[in-house]
Design an enzyme around this catalytic site. Structure first.
Site, PDB file in Angstrom:
ATOM      1  N   GLY A 180      17.989  -1.626 -24.666  1.00  0.00           N
ATOM      2  CA  GLY A 180      19.430  -1.888 -24.717  1.00  0.00           C
ATOM      3  C   GLY A 180      20.189  -0.724 -24.121  1.00  0.00           C
ATOM      4  N   GLU A 199       4.977   3.800   1.753  1.00  0.00           N
ATOM      5  CA  GLU A 199       3.641   3.432   2.227  1.00  0.00           C
ATOM      6  C   GLU A 199       3.538   1.921   2.439  1.00  0.00           C
ATOM      7  OE1 GLU A 199       2.534   5.940   2.987  1.00  0.00           O
ATOM      8  OE2 GLU A 199       2.548   7.537   1.493  1.00  0.00           O
ATOM      9  N   ASP A 203       7.574  -6.351   1.316  1.00  0.00           N
ATOM     10  CA  ASP A 203       7.667  -7.472   2.253  1.00  0.00           C
ATOM     11  C   ASP A 203       6.768  -7.274   3.467  1.00  0.00           C
ATOM     12  OD1 ASP A 203       9.484  -8.820   0.700  1.00  0.00           O
ATOM     13  OD2 ASP A 203      11.241  -8.234   1.858  1.00  0.00           O
TER      14      ASP A 203
END
Lengths: 385, 385, 385, 385
Positions: D340, D364, D368
């Protein structure tokens, strides 16, 4: 009441069926037609849908019934149509095409009977090898060398809703390399020139009939060609209307999923007699879905208002078609988990909704394609391969 | 999928069908039986599955065929069973129950014929009102006041695979308030004491037959009760074996989804003749799925080895059953998107996998339930309502 | 209400900064104040934010500047405040509390100076051991046995924005077991009765100052107690206003993330000189974010209109606070990926947005808590442990 | 290979810290070195990390300490290194480069002192305009026209760990258009030829020092060029080792997040004194994270074993680097929610882990990019723009 203005009237309460009070954005006519459509769906369609889905049947009377309620081509003014607002109803694909692109004569010939559900249309754009990319279509039209004033259409369309039972087929074909729209009338096609076999054993939308259109020199009178629209503009305008309607429809399906899941979660007791509804993991699924319905409806209403004002651009429809389909499918799947093993029984309806919503995500522009349409509008760079 | 060529030792290459070379973790017997099962599935099951799925048919010959290949109860040593390793095959639910809990006499009477597929069993635990919570079962056994040495079983079970065609039914029932296991023989039940209606119109697993078991004083000889197991330990041990098998099975289904999606993505051309496979959004879906298959198989192998060493605890099975079901379902759905509108045609098989994997996620412990089992094991606090 | 009036009719284009033309739903005053706030943020705040964030500094002049622009307590009518609509601005937490619950005298004493930014307030509700559950607060008020008309407050509050620099502290404390609100004036507290240490080394919201409030018999005159509000109603009403403002604010942060990501994606070239913007995977991140901004703003506007009409209920705020925080955080994180390794450089601002949005998701009702509030409203069953 | 040997047979229990008993797959040496590293981290690093992170300091003594424990270049055999297995430790980037590509003389000159932490290296590949695409690097080497046997390096590198404090810099540069590796010795560079400014105000990895390398005719003796490696093969081989180590490291970070979250969830009481750990929504977050640690470690072990057998291919490292980074980051973020509002206090360490894991996901090979590497390996089609 939290408001500081002294305007508060009657006490407001939270209604999970309309958490952000979208209802307040609708006018009386819109509320009335929604009520007619809902009542019809619950009382006339729901009792038939299980059998229809199991057997892949479609009852043509449904169109007559809907016609008698003014639900067909309902946004069209005149020609026996209801002329309601865009927010009240997503437009009919075929009637919309005829209304938007047909000659006065075509409108008068076809629309009134279509509005009654007496004759049925279908919309033929997609081809077997060209789903997301209709510009590469292979269907052609050419002048009939033997009959003046007649075009001959050849080629195949697929995944065409209602093609097996359609009387009038809107078919998009290349004439001299340019895409044009034609109204093919089944009754005027000699045997062997037009075949519309049904596609069976579908894994979704089984209560809707789907088929192919095979044309081999199917004849069309010149008067049946849309006179002024050329290229992809025409079919895309029609599809945009359809997509707008889909954005609404997915929210309706999701609302039904929520209602059924909530009922199930309250009635199903496990572990010391507590209803499933007491599970935090269940409540979160419901809260997530309810939230996205509220957001999705607001977006539909906003786009509908812009449409009525002539401010619609296609990317807006990409926004709501994609988002509402994606969210509805995602939530329907999460809600399906609430039913546990029982989800596999079709009486709970949730499996059908999930299967149908997956189809909604893919048709009229698969979700990823709309991402790229939006990506292009945002960045100015195109990323289609 | 898993390549079976003798372990190459030359320069290594990346094989998307086995990205982390799980194959190297298997011994020769395991590779051999995988090969038998794969060949059987491709050559004998695949050609029948579309029709079976469409019509909700199950061909009992399948069990004889599998029996002749040694695929039934395959981990059992003796009794005509193959005695292979846990990694080679997830155990049969019913045969496993008889083997683990039955008397020597029961094993000898039933296992050899079951191994051949000549008699068929089913496993009756779940009740209509007690899915995730079998401890609350309502089915009871009591001594027959009129016939010594006979129990009378009464109650209902549901979602029981093969119950409509089973010759021998493992039924769990409360005897004096304690859960015990019984072998109900259909041939010995007088009319009206045992009904096993099929559940039709399922939205998934349609090529598998599912039914209910209704018992009204169904008689079972004392010898047919499992002698030493009492409480939920017995059925849970059986379920654990089944769950272990499910963890493997989902990976097989996902492998098939990957293969079919990849083929489709390579063959389907859109936009300037590029295959869908060239889309980044498509490649990501494939890469994600391939990765989780590799991880999921490593986990199955590891748990299988621990099982063979007697080191298995039920939470380990919760880990892999939940994760592999969740991941397989998620990826199958993503891969389904690759097919666009064609996904709705059942010939592409992807829709069937998605529907079946959803069921896998819910049966033998719905995913959320396993979360809470694990949550309890991690925190020491229980969160079932 | 979403407007229905016919408006501009010139050709419409797609504007990714306002994809669904929310702007059309705003009136002139609302547009004007948004423009003032935006200009101030860009020209006065943005140049200072990097240093403030690095050093955890907060410049008190900011409040005077905002006061001079009418941006403090802006929805309040009178008392030197701007009196703008709820859609134009989320309310100030402290000024709102004084306005809604204070006596006429308190309003006149404090609001005008607070509106100018000359004196500064803070709102003390959360305690170290009671975050999501303020009803269990331990801070108490009691009558001073030695001075008539004075209460003595004791206890601790934490995570209080601006507490270290506040002149006036709204503190919620239990008086005879019931929660009441008090205005603690720092200048009237003898040494040792009020400490407000700053909390340093925060991982988010570093340009905002946060602290604790330690009170040991801190004196408050009776006139400084809110007279009519008792229990959690008071603080919750204030929080609801704050949450409503947060729902708006997160969309603003996300808009900035989108703009920066888009710029970066267009200017950063990789692989043959193509901008990142040409990547499908990048475009999808942008399209997803843009969509949720449009939806989130529509929801804020709708709730703002309902608020002005006195139709707001707290669950509506739970809907938009939770959803907009969750979506903004999720998208900011996805957009952050576009920057690759450069995201770690604070000059790109994206890391700051991500860190701040995470805090937004947790304060004023952590996301999961709002799920359960909604779950209870949907099912009628409560699932708090 | 995952071990198959029969092992312990005592009663097994579920250990959430090692749910699938990965420990059983390690040999004694591997367990021993893991224990040394863990003890060192807990006792020597943990007490310093908060201050280091706050102030962006890096204490060079850390390397000497690690050197004295044999933790530097630990997989290298000889040259004062430990020679442990790949599973026991991911390789050092710089020492690995020297070991794999340097001449015998270079190994002997540098490795022993680097193993002790007495001299420090860095690895210079990434350039400001070429992150994911190092093949387009602009740094060049040319023969010094005035000094035989000397190359002059010019160009800039960025995001180089330890560059500001490195004694020896591995720099990749184009010589006659081909990428070659050079060992730049800081002590031999005349003033003005080599600058290594630190990059400050990072939003993650703040306890690690990062900088740029600016070279303007920085001289390197011919003997300091790696003799046999040309093109991207060299740096990619080094990066592969680094990525392999990252896949392990993210699991360690996630394990720490789990442990801290679990402790917090058990000690933090809300609503009637129940610990947060009793919340289903909390338990699910923990169960999800624990599961992915188990899976991720199995994958690391498997790839480590394949590496030792010379069966590693780069795509395997793409699989585990990407998946483990993605999963660790995702789970760390979910676990952060458990804290929280307190998550914003850096004493809870969770915010630091989240920030660092985001960096791990991008360096590195951003996630994607690895998707597309895998997509290419799966489909045979490349999708880089």
């Amino acid at each position: 009441m939290l408001s500081r203005q002294p305007q508060a009237r009657a006490a407001s309460t939270f209604d999970y069926k309309d958490p952000l009070q979208c209802q307040k954005l609708l006018d009386e006519d819109e509320i009335a037609i929604a009520s007619v459509a809902k009542e019809y769906s619950q009382e006339k369609l729901l009792p038939r849908v299980l059998d229809a889905y199991r057997d892949e049947n479609f009852d043509k009377n449904i169109l007559k019934e809907m016609g008698s309620l003014g639900l067909l081509g309902a946004t069209i003014k005149g020609y026996g149509c209801a002329g309601i607002s865009d927010v009240a109803m997503g437009s009919s694909l075929v009637m919309g095409a005829i209304h938007d692109f047909g000659t006065q004569e075509l409108k008068e010939r076809f629309l009134p009977e279509m509005a009654k559900g007496d004759i049925l249309g279908c919309f033929g754009l997609t081809e077997p090898n060209h789903g997301s990319d209709p510009g590469s279509m292979e269907t052609t039209a050419r002048l009939d060398p033997n009959h003046e004033g007649v075009y001959l259409l050849s080629g195949s369309k697929t995944w065409i809703t209602n093609s097996p039972i359609a009387d009038v087929l809107v078919v998009w074909a290349k004439l001299d390399g340019k895409i044009r729209g034609f109204l093919v009338e089944r009754s005027r096609c000699p045997e062997g020139t037009l075949e519309t076999p049904a596609i069976k054993n579908k894994t979704g939308l089984r209560a809707s009939i789907t088929g192919m259109i095979h044309m081999e020199n199917a004849p069309v009178f010149k008067e049946n060609m849309f006179p002024d629209v050329e290229g992809l503009k025409g079919p895309f305008a029609c599809l945009n209307n359809a997509r707008y309607g889909i954005a609404w429809g997915t929210m309706g399906a999701l609302e039904d999923c929520i209602e059924r899941s909530k009922e199930y979660a309250l009635s199903r007791k496990q572990f010391k007699g507590n209803p499933l509804a007491k599970y935090q993991l269940i409540q979160k699924k419901l809260a997530d879905a309810v939230t996205d319905v509220a957001y999705g409806l607001l977006a539909c209403i906003q786009v509908g208002r812009l449409k009525q004002q002539g401010l619609l651009v296609p990317e807006m429809v990409s926004v709501i078609k994609r988002q509402n389909c994606d969210r509805a499918l995602e939530h329907a799947r999460r809600l399906q988990e609430i039913f546990g093993g029982n989800a596999v029984a079709d009486e709970y309806h949730i499996g059908r909704h999930v299967a149908n919503l997956f189809v909604a995500q893919t048709y009229e522009g698969q979700s990823d394609i709309h991402s790229l349409i939006l990506g292009r509008a945002i960045t100015g760079v195109q990323a289609f391969c």
